[in-house]
Design a protein around this motif. Structure first.
Motif, PDB file in Angstrom:
ATOM      1  N   LEU A   1      38.049  49.184  47.570  1.00 53.30           N
ATOM      2  CA  LEU A   1      37.356  48.609  46.491  1.00 53.30           C
ATOM      3  C   LEU A   1      39.066  48.182  45.875  1.00 53.30           C
ATOM      4  O   LEU A   1      38.647  46.673  45.268  1.00 53.30           O
ATOM      5  CB  LEU A   1      37.555  49.439  44.902  1.00 53.30           C
ATOM      6  N   ALA A   2      39.965  48.561  45.833  1.00 59.25           N
ATOM      7  CA  ALA A   2      41.175  48.062  45.067  1.00 59.25           C
ATOM      8  C   ALA A   2      41.151  46.671  46.325  1.00 59.25           C
ATOM      9  O   ALA A   2      41.759  45.118  45.325  1.00 59.25           O
ATOM     10  CB  ALA A   2      42.224  48.548  45.572  1.00 59.25           C
ATOM     11  N   ALA A   3      41.355  46.327  47.619  1.00 60.32           N
ATOM     12  CA  ALA A   3      41.711  44.813  48.281  1.00 60.32           C
ATOM     13  C   ALA A   3      40.435  44.168  47.973  1.00 60.32           C
ATOM     14  O   ALA A   3      40.908  42.823  47.859  1.00 60.32           O
ATOM     15  CB  ALA A   3      41.032  45.369  50.054  1.00 60.32           C
ATOM     16  N   ALA A   4      38.990  44.278  47.672  1.00 62.20           N
ATOM     17  CA  ALA A   4      38.076  43.575  46.729  1.00 62.20           C
ATOM     18  C   ALA A   4      38.287  43.060  46.263  1.00 62.20           C
ATOM     19  O   ALA A   4      38.307  42.158  45.855  1.00 62.20           O
ATOM     20  CB  ALA A   4      36.400  44.140  47.227  1.00 62.20           C
ATOM     21  N   LEU A   5      38.773  44.084  44.765  1.00 65.63           N
ATOM     22  CA  LEU A   5      39.258  43.002  44.160  1.00 65.63           C
ATOM     23  C   LEU A   5      40.364  41.918  43.361  1.00 65.63           C
ATOM     24  O   LEU A   5      40.234  41.369  43.292  1.00 65.63           O
ATOM     25  CB  LEU A   5      39.131  44.360  42.455  1.00 65.63           C
ATOM     26  N   ALA A   6      41.366  42.944  44.819  1.00 63.50           N
ATOM     27  CA  ALA A   6      42.377  41.950  45.090  1.00 63.50           C
ATOM     28  C   ALA A   6      41.911  40.438  45.508  1.00 63.50           C
ATOM     29  O   ALA A   6      42.592  39.191  45.615  1.00 63.50           O
ATOM     30  CB  ALA A   6      44.186  42.418  45.715  1.00 63.50           C
ATOM     31  N   VAL A   7      41.573  40.896  46.975  1.00 62.35           N
ATOM     32  CA  VAL A   7      40.423  39.259  47.074  1.00 62.35           C
ATOM     33  C   VAL A   7      39.858  38.166  46.163  1.00 62.35           C
ATOM     34  O   VAL A   7      40.232  37.042  46.259  1.00 62.35           O
ATOM     35  CB  VAL A   7      39.733  39.753  48.571  1.00 62.35           C
TER      36      VAL A   7
ATOM     37  N   PRO B   1      35.703  41.729  58.317  1.00 61.53           N
ATOM     38  CA  PRO B   1      35.467  41.269  57.121  1.00 61.53           C
ATOM     39  C   PRO B   1      34.224  40.945  57.654  1.00 61.53           C
ATOM     40  O   PRO B   1      33.563  40.590  55.700  1.00 61.53           O
ATOM     41  CB  PRO B   1      36.363  39.914  56.737  1.00 61.53           C
ATOM     42  N   GLY B   2      33.560  40.286  58.711  1.00 59.18           N
ATOM     43  CA  GLY B   2      32.171  40.102  58.593  1.00 59.18           C
ATOM     44  C   GLY B   2      31.082  41.313  58.162  1.00 59.18           C
ATOM     45  O   GLY B   2      29.646  41.620  58.314  1.00 59.18           O
ATOM     46  N   SER B   3      31.687  42.999  58.545  1.00 57.67           N
ATOM     47  CA  SER B   3      30.920  43.628  58.711  1.00 57.67           C
ATOM     48  C   SER B   3      30.476  44.355  57.372  1.00 57.67           C
ATOM     49  O   SER B   3      30.659  43.782  56.316  1.00 57.67           O
ATOM     50  CB  SER B   3      31.977  45.180  59.203  1.00 57.67           C
ATOM     51  N   ARG B   4      28.976  45.115  57.703  1.00 58.91           N
ATOM     52  CA  ARG B   4      28.433  45.801  56.804  1.00 58.91           C
ATOM     53  C   ARG B   4      29.090  46.158  56.241  1.00 58.91           C
ATOM     54  O   ARG B   4      29.118  46.489  54.426  1.00 58.91           O
ATOM     55  CB  ARG B   4      27.114  46.678  57.540  1.00 58.91           C
ATOM     56  N   GLY B   5      29.864  47.383  56.149  1.00 58.67           N
ATOM     57  CA  GLY B   5      31.545  48.047  55.215  1.00 58.67           C
ATOM     58  C   GLY B   5      31.770  47.000  54.535  1.00 58.67           C
ATOM     59  O   GLY B   5      31.891  48.192  52.919  1.00 58.67           O
ATOM     60  N   ALA B   6      32.677  45.902  54.733  1.00 57.19           N
ATOM     61  CA  ALA B   6      33.198  45.553  54.124  1.00 57.19           C
ATOM     62  C   ALA B   6      32.644  44.616  52.906  1.00 57.19           C
ATOM     63  O   ALA B   6      32.532  44.355  52.337  1.00 57.19           O
ATOM     64  CB  ALA B   6      34.080  44.290  55.224  1.00 57.19           C
ATOM     65  N   MET B   7      31.204  44.542  53.774  1.00 52.93           N
ATOM     66  CA  MET B   7      30.271  43.548  52.399  1.00 52.93           C
ATOM     67  C   MET B   7      30.242  45.069  51.325  1.00 52.93           C
ATOM     68  O   MET B   7      29.926  44.427  50.142  1.00 52.93           O
ATOM     69  CB  MET B   7      29.071  43.043  53.301  1.00 52.93           C
ATOM     70  N   SER B   8      29.389  46.044  51.669  1.00 58.55           N
ATOM     71  CA  SER B   8      28.962  47.360  51.017  1.00 58.55           C
ATOM     72  C   SER B   8      30.549  47.379  50.356  1.00 58.55           C
ATOM     73  O   SER B   8      30.336  47.611  48.349  1.00 58.55           O
ATOM     74  CB  SER B   8      29.029  48.170  51.476  1.00 58.55           C
ATOM     75  N   TYR B   9      31.808  47.703  50.522  1.00 60.66           N
ATOM     76  CA  TYR B   9      32.975  47.462  49.188  1.00 60.66           C
ATOM     77  C   TYR B   9      33.076  46.600  48.547  1.00 60.66           C
ATOM     78  O   TYR B   9      33.352  46.376  47.447  1.00 60.66           O
ATOM     79  CB  TYR B   9      34.175  47.840  49.903  1.00 60.66           C
ATOM     80  N   VAL B  10      32.270  45.125  49.322  1.00 59.26           N
ATOM     81  CA  VAL B  10      33.114  43.922  48.482  1.00 59.26           C
ATOM     82  C   VAL B  10      31.880  43.755  47.019  1.00 59.26           C
ATOM     83  O   VAL B  10      32.185  43.728  45.999  1.00 59.26           O
ATOM     84  CB  VAL B  10      33.128  42.588  48.272  1.00 59.26           C
ATOM     85  N   ASP B  11      30.399  43.954  46.942  1.00 60.60           N
ATOM     86  CA  ASP B  11      29.870  44.442  46.680  1.00 60.60           C
ATOM     87  C   ASP B  11      29.978  45.318  45.357  1.00 60.60           C
ATOM     88  O   ASP B  11      29.202  45.147  44.150  1.00 60.60           O
ATOM     89  CB  ASP B  11      28.674  44.701  46.793  1.00 60.60           C
ATOM     90  N   ALA B  12      30.256  46.565  45.877  1.00 62.85           N
ATOM     91  CA  ALA B  12      30.788  47.493  45.127  1.00 62.85           C
ATOM     92  C   ALA B  12      31.245  47.426  43.845  1.00 62.85           C
ATOM     93  O   ALA B  12      32.016  47.441  42.598  1.00 62.85           O
ATOM     94  CB  ALA B  12      31.005  48.767  45.429  1.00 62.85           C
ATOM     95  N   ALA B  13      32.483  47.065  44.694  1.00 62.51           N
ATOM     96  CA  ALA B  13      34.071  46.388  43.353  1.00 62.51           C
ATOM     97  C   ALA B  13      33.211  44.865  42.383  1.00 62.51           C
ATOM     98  O   ALA B  13      33.994  45.100  41.583  1.00 62.51           O
ATOM     99  CB  ALA B  13      34.925  45.076  44.491  1.00 62.51           C
ATOM    100  N   LYS B  14      32.422  44.103  43.026  1.00 64.02           N
ATOM    101  CA  LYS B  14      31.755  43.411  42.177  1.00 64.02           C
ATOM    102  C   LYS B  14      30.372  43.864  40.780  1.00 64.02           C
ATOM    103  O   LYS B  14      31.006  43.527  39.753  1.00 64.02           O
ATOM    104  CB  LYS B  14      30.995  42.016  42.993  1.00 64.02           C
TER     105      LYS B  14
END
Length: 314
Positions: free
Chosen positions: A71-77, A286-299
């Motif tokens: 989550l921290a990484a997704a917000l930072a990106v 970064p293209g995995s479902r896990g990565a995209m899910s954490y990006v969505d959660a961070a949003k």
């Protein structure tokens, strides 16, 4: 290869390809997702005031540290300056962010006993120029015993992460990764934060011990930190092939309502593998479902924070 389960999260609204498009392949779709994650077309809303979130659950293996760093990484990106405070003596968050946490490194232990400031212990990470980490070393293992005899033992972390210090670092979000216990380190984290984020795995015994955690949060609210509240619950390790996952999801949503994020983190091999390479899943795949899910959660977290600010100002 990741385990296949039916999708839990809605597809991104900006997706332009479907399985019927000419030239579509799963690899091409994953590459498109990765490019979109690594080169986002915008930033997430900055909170009106800095958000300090304690990530806690005394039950181990629920994805607490994994959720903290991703989550921290997704917000930072997405343009938000973020600090991870590793308060777990195991140092798993430090490992996942690939920061030095050998014994003798300035760490959260030295911060708690007053030898260094938080700004001096914070290290930049290679995951993003916006992402910093205060590591945990093996020295933290004896900290709870040492803290017992110290003045203001429950407030040592709160004093260390004062607004002045965080202004010096210039962060928008602070995530505090707690050990899987309800000891003095976790109490320090709750006293220092305004919000608690609770990861809950979609598996049997998921709610076991949650009542004790909520009772402890209530005690901290009453006696040490009236601002503290459970703001976010994140469902992790969802496996759509099992009825149990749906049962747990429904039970948590019925009990906690809107506190539960709409995004659910799927059980994913990539998410599990990433820490072994000193990376978040956003960097590892970064293209995995896990990565995209954490990006969505961070949003969701960022948008909820902006909405709360607007609500409180009206």
């Amino acid at each position: 290869m990741e385990e296949v389960s039916r999708p839990v999260n809605p597809p991104p609204s900006d997706s332009t390809e479907t399985s019927h498009d000419v030239g579509w392949t799963p690899i091409a779709e994953e590459a498109t997702r990765a490019a979109r994650l690594l080169h986002p077309d915008g930033t997430l809303p900055r909170p009106g005031r800095r958000r300090v979130m304690t990530v806690a659950n005394q039950k181990g293996g629920v994805g607490k540290t994994t959720s903290t760093v991703n989550l921290a990484a997704a917000l930072a990106v997405h343009g938000l300056k973020t600090l991870v405070v590793d308060l777990d003596p195991q140092g798993n968050a430090s490992t996942a962010l690939d920061v030095d946490h050998r014994s003798g490194t300035p760490s959260i232990y030295e911060v708690l006993i007053g030898e260094v400031t938080l700004a001096e212990a914070a290290q930049p990470t290679e995951q993003s120029p916006n992402l910093f980490c205060v590591p945990a070393t093996i020295d933290l293992a004896g900290a709870e015993i040492e803290l017992v005899s110290m003045a203001s033992r429950e407030s040592r972390l709160k004093e260390a992460i004062s607004s002045e210090i965080l202004d010096e670092i210039g962060v928008d979000y602070v995530f505090i990764d707690c050990p899987p216990s309800l000891g003095l380190l976790t109490v320090n984290a709750m006293v220092a934060a305004q919000e608690v984020l609770i990861p809950i795995q979609c598996e049997y015994y998921a709610l076991e011990g949650l009542g004790q955690l909520l009772s402890n949060i209530e005690l901290v609210q009453q006696h040490l930190n009236r601002e503290l509240r459970v703001s976010t619950i994140l469902l992790t390790m969802y496996d759509g092939r099992t009825k149990l996952a749906d049962q747990v999801t429904n039970e948590v949503r019925n009990h906690f309502g809107d506190t539960v994020l709409k995004t659910v983190i799927p059980r994913s091999v990539k998410v599990s593998e990433a820490p072994g390479y000193g990376q978040t899943v956003l960097a590892y795949d970064p293209g995995s479902r896990g990565a995209m899910s954490y990006v969505d959660a961070a949003k969701e977290i960022a948008e909820r924070g902006a909405l709360m600010e607007r609500s409180s100002s009206t």
